[in-house]
Design an enzyme around this catalytic site. Structure first.
Site, PDB file in Angstrom:
ATOM      1  N   ASP A   1       2.794 -31.156   0.255  1.00 47.51           N
ATOM      2  CA  ASP A   1       4.119 -31.676   0.608  1.00 47.51           C
ATOM      3  C   ASP A   1       5.196 -30.588   0.556  1.00 47.51           C
ATOM      4  O   ASP A   1       6.319 -30.803   1.027  1.00 47.51           O
ATOM      5  CB  ASP A   1       4.542 -32.805  -0.355  1.00 47.51           C
ATOM      6  CG  ASP A   1       3.614 -34.013  -0.268  1.00 47.51           C
ATOM      7  OD1 ASP A   1       3.187 -34.341   0.849  1.00 47.51           O
ATOM      8  OD2 ASP A   1       3.314 -34.612  -1.317  1.00 47.51           O
TER       9      ASP A   1
ATOM     10  N   ASP B   1       5.881 -39.767   1.208  1.00 49.38           N
ATOM     11  CA  ASP B   1       4.441 -39.518   1.232  1.00 49.38           C
ATOM     12  C   ASP B   1       3.755 -40.749   0.643  1.00 49.38           C
ATOM     13  O   ASP B   1       4.305 -41.413  -0.235  1.00 49.38           O
ATOM     14  CB  ASP B   1       4.124 -38.276   0.387  1.00 49.38           C
ATOM     15  CG  ASP B   1       2.644 -37.985   0.342  1.00 49.38           C
ATOM     16  OD1 ASP B   1       2.026 -37.930   1.403  1.00 49.38           O
ATOM     17  OD2 ASP B   1       2.113 -37.830  -0.773  1.00 49.38           O
TER      18      ASP B   1
ATOM     19  N   ASP C   1       4.615 -35.411  -3.820  1.00 49.48           N
ATOM     20  CA  ASP C   1       4.158 -34.983  -5.148  1.00 49.48           C
ATOM     21  C   ASP C   1       3.060 -33.943  -5.112  1.00 49.48           C
ATOM     22  O   ASP C   1       2.576 -33.514  -6.160  1.00 49.48           O
ATOM     23  CB  ASP C   1       3.658 -36.201  -5.943  1.00 49.48           C
ATOM     24  CG  ASP C   1       2.323 -36.727  -5.418  1.00 49.48           C
ATOM     25  OD1 ASP C   1       2.053 -36.546  -4.211  1.00 49.48           O
ATOM     26  OD2 ASP C   1       1.561 -37.318  -6.204  1.00 49.48           O
TER      27      ASP C   1
ATOM     28  N   CYS D   1      42.076 -18.521 -12.638  1.00 51.96           N
ATOM     29  CA  CYS D   1      41.318 -17.619 -13.530  1.00 51.96           C
ATOM     30  C   CYS D   1      39.867 -17.514 -13.063  1.00 51.96           C
ATOM     31  O   CYS D   1      39.313 -16.415 -12.918  1.00 51.96           O
ATOM     32  CB  CYS D   1      41.346 -18.139 -14.968  1.00 51.96           C
ATOM     33  SG  CYS D   1      42.984 -18.283 -15.684  1.00 51.96           S
TER      34      CYS D   1
ATOM     35  N   CYS E   1       0.846  -1.203   0.000  1.00 48.80           N
ATOM     36  CA  CYS E   1       0.000   0.000   0.000  1.00 48.80           C
ATOM     37  C   CYS E   1       0.879   1.251   0.000  1.00 48.80           C
ATOM     38  O   CYS E   1       2.105   1.163   0.055  1.00 48.80           O
ATOM     39  CB  CYS E   1      -0.935   0.016   1.222  1.00 48.80           C
ATOM     40  SG  CYS E   1      -0.013   0.100   2.768  1.00 48.80           S
TER      41      CYS E   1
ATOM     42  N   CYS F   1      42.920 -21.947 -15.870  1.00 47.23           N
ATOM     43  CA  CYS F   1      43.055 -22.750 -14.647  1.00 47.23           C
ATOM     44  C   CYS F   1      42.116 -22.216 -13.573  1.00 47.23           C
ATOM     45  O   CYS F   1      41.408 -21.235 -13.775  1.00 47.23           O
ATOM     46  CB  CYS F   1      44.500 -22.729 -14.152  1.00 47.23           C
ATOM     47  SG  CYS F   1      45.038 -21.096 -13.594  1.00 47.23           S
TER      48      CYS F   1
ATOM     49  N   CYS G   1       3.609   1.726   2.558  1.00 51.90           N
ATOM     50  CA  CYS G   1       4.890   1.042   2.331  1.00 51.90           C
ATOM     51  C   CYS G   1       5.836   1.935   1.538  1.00 51.90           C
ATOM     52  O   CYS G   1       6.991   2.137   1.938  1.00 51.90           O
ATOM     53  CB  CYS G   1       4.677  -0.266   1.560  1.00 51.90           C
ATOM     54  SG  CYS G   1       3.669  -1.482   2.413  1.00 51.90           S
TER      55      CYS G   1
END
Length: 800
Positions: free
Chosen positions: A699, A496, A695, A84, A14, A81, A17
């Site tokens: 969960d 689950d 799934d 770097c 709002c 290497c 804020c």
């Protein structure tokens, strides 16, 4: 000096804020802020002599809001290497507005997260360029492969030239051996100016990139492999040049020439780099294989005509015709026709899936035996396959925590080696062979050349790339190297029940109304109420009602009672369907059905009580059978030393019956969705490393709370987004495979790190005491990098 920041602000709800942020920022010295709620943006002018851009961001975040960030993937060229990669990372992290920088040597890529109002993409690429490298926006895989092939061809041409020029110099070494080889050495080969010409071409044309890399590194107050190679070969080359000049003007009876040392070193290092580049190319084969799954063309229906177009020209909303034997071009919905589709390359399920109007078709899957018409809904980067490729790319470019050790070592490695080389030179010229410059130079050069941080820098990322690629081929998608590392330490897996252990497609097995004359009326009300629920058990009841030909009663209202059941209003009266808890809560007497409930539950069925107008009316029981792979997968997990737990909202009897079928010893039953995360935390407090496998949306909190969250790929987008590992398809066998892959990958990384460190710990002292010729040190250095990459590639052959 003033600077204007345009920051994206998140979390404002709002005007209060935006007003609060504006007031607080304007109280800061040297800050003039204007915050726009509608645009969710802040225009902030700052005096950089008084305030830092990061201070402005910190102040906004302390107020409880966020500053919008962007992430960009870059291809970075010119790294040689680990030093770097380290330097680029540190350089980027020091920039204002950069919140994260991760550079991967093996993948030659980088990921940068930044605040776009403070810094932009051009600033980032310019910074990388200033550090001596080149950064461009990540190319697609095909463009990258073509660029890589060109780079390898260029390296091959340079190597051939270098070998041709170095071989005559190598041959001259026969004349320096302490015994007679019998090999004829033409006089021209021993001429110092002939050797000078050959060595100069190799030193400055073939070895030019080493000088450029060394100059850039040193100008940025850093050091890398290029510095070591340039120092070592230059010492041999310029010492030989001085000797040649002195001999030419009669100051020496015989010159000590090391032209062959510098030329052969550069040739051997080039050979090692070529082998390394080719081997690194093989670490990204997993992505190439995934991209090869994609259809190349699509048949689109426009103005009633069938037109063949490249798949990247398909647009959302297009109608596509897919004939038998063709690949589904993009993700979409079948609108006409019937066929069976082989989805094994995406889901891992071997049996073809029957599809008809209204069903989803996944891009890259194979249409088996019927012609279908479909509507394109997700194209390009939005398809399921593109999502999998993105996960694999991000995982391959990420770092595992174990790499921090290599990063710390490689950051200080080169300066220490230069110090050891200088000390070696001084000890030799002062004590071992006083005044003998050539003898002191040789071990110092050998130390510089053998101690290359390449192997150390490649040890972790190459294994991560191969490991995550191997996982993707088997339907296991790790979201990052850190998750691949954490998975090895798991000792508890929480599964689950519905849709994870079981098929998630239950069927009604028993419908037992107390009054049979009311059976149609009760089933009509129950199915009408359950139609509003998204739970798999509800769908089973609706399907059963449809099969019985029962018309659904109109309901006035519906409400799900999480973990308990549902309640609805029908004809102004309350209808409750669910657990004993729900009935107790509503003071409904169900004692007459307790024995029957217990019997059904002991058979592994989920029995739900039905009450209407606060009177018990009957029971409806649903069974969800376990997947064929569940019991075998759980057995494998136990063999790996994992404690397996099942978690479900079902009552204890049903839960234990399913657990017994699956071979699970530990059960958490009657757990409400919001309490699943608490069970994860309870196991963690016992000192366990826990994986949660689920799934569904309910969960997600538990997946986030677990040490590793694993989402079944057939589940919801929310679960997949929250998880650290996605198991494509519904096969639980992926879980022990993921754990095994993690353990083998981390074992491979430990082998790489051991050999990289052991090699330097042994090689440097041997070189320092003069037991290693510089060209042998060069060959050993090249071999170390190649051996690390080759060892990582062994992961491709491991069985999981």
């Amino acid at each position: 000096m003033s600077k204007e920041l345009k920051l994206g602000i998140t979390g404002m709800t709002c005007a209060a804020c935006s007003s609060r942020i504006e007031k607080v920022l304007n109280k800061m010295d040297g800050v003039n802020a204007n915050v726009n709620l509608a645009l969710e943006k802040a225009n902030v002018k700052i005096d950089e002599d008084q305030v830092n851009p990061n201070d402005v961001v910190s102040r906004i975040e302390k107020l409880g809001y966020g500053v919008r960030k962007e992430k960009v993937d870059l291809d970075i060229k010119g790294m040689t290497c680990a030093a770097c990669a380290n330097r680029i990372e540190k350089g980027l992290k020091r920039m204002d507005g950069i919140t994260m920088a991760n550079v991967n040597l093996a993948a030659e890529s980088g990921t940068v997260e930044f605040e776009p109002g403070i810094v932009n993409l051009e600033d980032i690429t310019n910074k990388v360029k200033k550090l001596g490298y080149e950064a461009v926006l990540k190319q697609d895989q095909k463009e990258k492969e073509n660029a890589k092939e060109k780079e390898i061809r260029a390296k091959e041409i340079k190597l051939i030239i270098s070998i041709i020029l170095s071989l005559p110099l190598l041959y001259t070494m026969a004349a320096h051996l302490p015994f007679d080889t019998g090999l004829p050495v033409p006089g021209i080969l021993m001429n110092q100016w002939f050797q000078f010409v050959l060595a100069t071409i190799v030193q400055f044309y073939i070895g030019g990139p080493f000088y450029i890399g060394a100059f850039r590194a040193l100008s940025n107050k850093s050091a890398n492999m290029d510095v070591l190679v340039a120092l070592g070969t230059s010492a041999a080359y310029f010492y030989s040049l001085v000797e040649a000049v002195r001999y030419q003007f009669g100051a020496l009876a015989k010159p000590d020439l090391y032209f062959e040392t510098s030329a052969i070193l550069i040739t051997l290092i080039l050979l090692g780099k070529l082998f390394e580049a080719k081997a690194k190319g093989r670490t990204t084969e997993a992505i190439k294989k995934l991209l090869d799954l994609q259809a190349k063309e699509a048949t689109v229906i426009r103005d009633g005509q069938e037109i063949k177009i490249p798949v990247d020209q398909v647009q959302v909303g297009d109608q596509l015709l897919v004939k038998p034997g063709e690949k589904i071009p993009v993700d979409g919905t079948v609108i006409e026709g019937r066929s069976s589709i082989d989805e094994s390359m995406i889901t891992g399920e071997s049996l073809p899936v029957e599809k008809s109007a209204g069903d989803t078709a996944i891009g890259a899957t194979l249409n088996k035996n019927g012609t279908i018409k479909m509507k394109a809904e997700k194209v390009g980067k939005d398809t399921a396959l593109a999502g999998i490729v993105k996960i694999v790319e991000e995982a391959q470019g990420s770092k595992a925590p174990i790499q921090r050790l290599a990063d710390v070592i490689s950051g200080i490695f080169v300066p220490i080696v230069i110090g050891i080389a200088v000390l070696t030179f001084l000890l030799w010229i002062i004590f071992v062979s006083p005044g003998n410059l050539s003898q002191a130079l040789e071990p110092a050069i050998a130390v510089l050349v053998i101690a290359c941080p390449c192997a150390l820098g490649l040890a972790t990322p190459t294994s991560i790339m191969v490991g995550t690629g191997k996982g993707a081929e088997r339907g296991i998608l790790f979201k990052g190297g850190e998750y691949l590392e954490t998975t090895q330490g798991l000792n508890a897996v929480l599964l689950d029940k519905t849709g994870t252990i079981t098929k998630g497609k239950p069927e009604v097995t028993d419908f037992l109304p107390l009054n049979k004359e009311e059976s149609s009326m009760i089933l009509s009300m129950v199915s009408a109420a359950e139609k509003s629920s998204e739970h798999p058990l509800a769908q089973a009841i609706v399907d059963y009602s449809d099969e019985q030909g029962i018309e659904k009663t109109k309901i006035d209202s519906f409400e799900a009672v999480p973990g308990h059941g549902i309640q609805a209003e029908v004809n102004g009266k309350s209808l409750f369907i669910g657990t004993r808890r729900l009935m107790k809560q509503e003071n409904i007497d169900y004692a007459s059905l307790e024995d029957k409930m217990s019997q059904l539950e002991s058979e592994g069925k989920t029995a739900m009580l039905i009450a209407y107008d606060h009177e018990i009316k009957g029971i409806i029981a649903v069974a969800d059978t376990i997947k064929e792979s569940s019991a075998q997968a759980i057995k494998k997990m136990k063999e790996l030393g994992i404690d397996v737990y099942m978690i479900t909202g079902d009552n204890a009897r049903t839960a234990h019956a399913i657990a017994e079928q699956a071979g699970i010893d530990h059960v958490f039953a009657e757990v409400l969705p919001e309490d699943k995360a608490e069970k994860v935390q309870m196991l963690q407090k016992k000192g366990m490393k826990v994986a949660m496998v689920g799934d569904g949306i309910n969960d997600a909190p538990a997946l986030a709370a677990a040490d590793i969250g694993m989402a079944i790929g057939t589940g919801t987008d929310v679960a997949i987004e929250t998880a650290d590992i996605t198991l494509v398809g519904g096969d639980l066998d992926h879980i022990p495979r993921a754990i095994e892959l993690s353990r083998k990958t981390m074992g491979n990384i430990r082998q790489n790190l051991f050999w990289a460190l052991f090699y330097n710990a042994i090689g440097i002292p041997i070189a320092a005491i003069g037991l290693l010729a510089p060209w042998v040190a060069g060959a050993a250095m090249a071999f170390s990098s190649v051996s690390v990459v080759t060892n990582s590639l062994r992961l491709k052959r491991v069985k999981i």
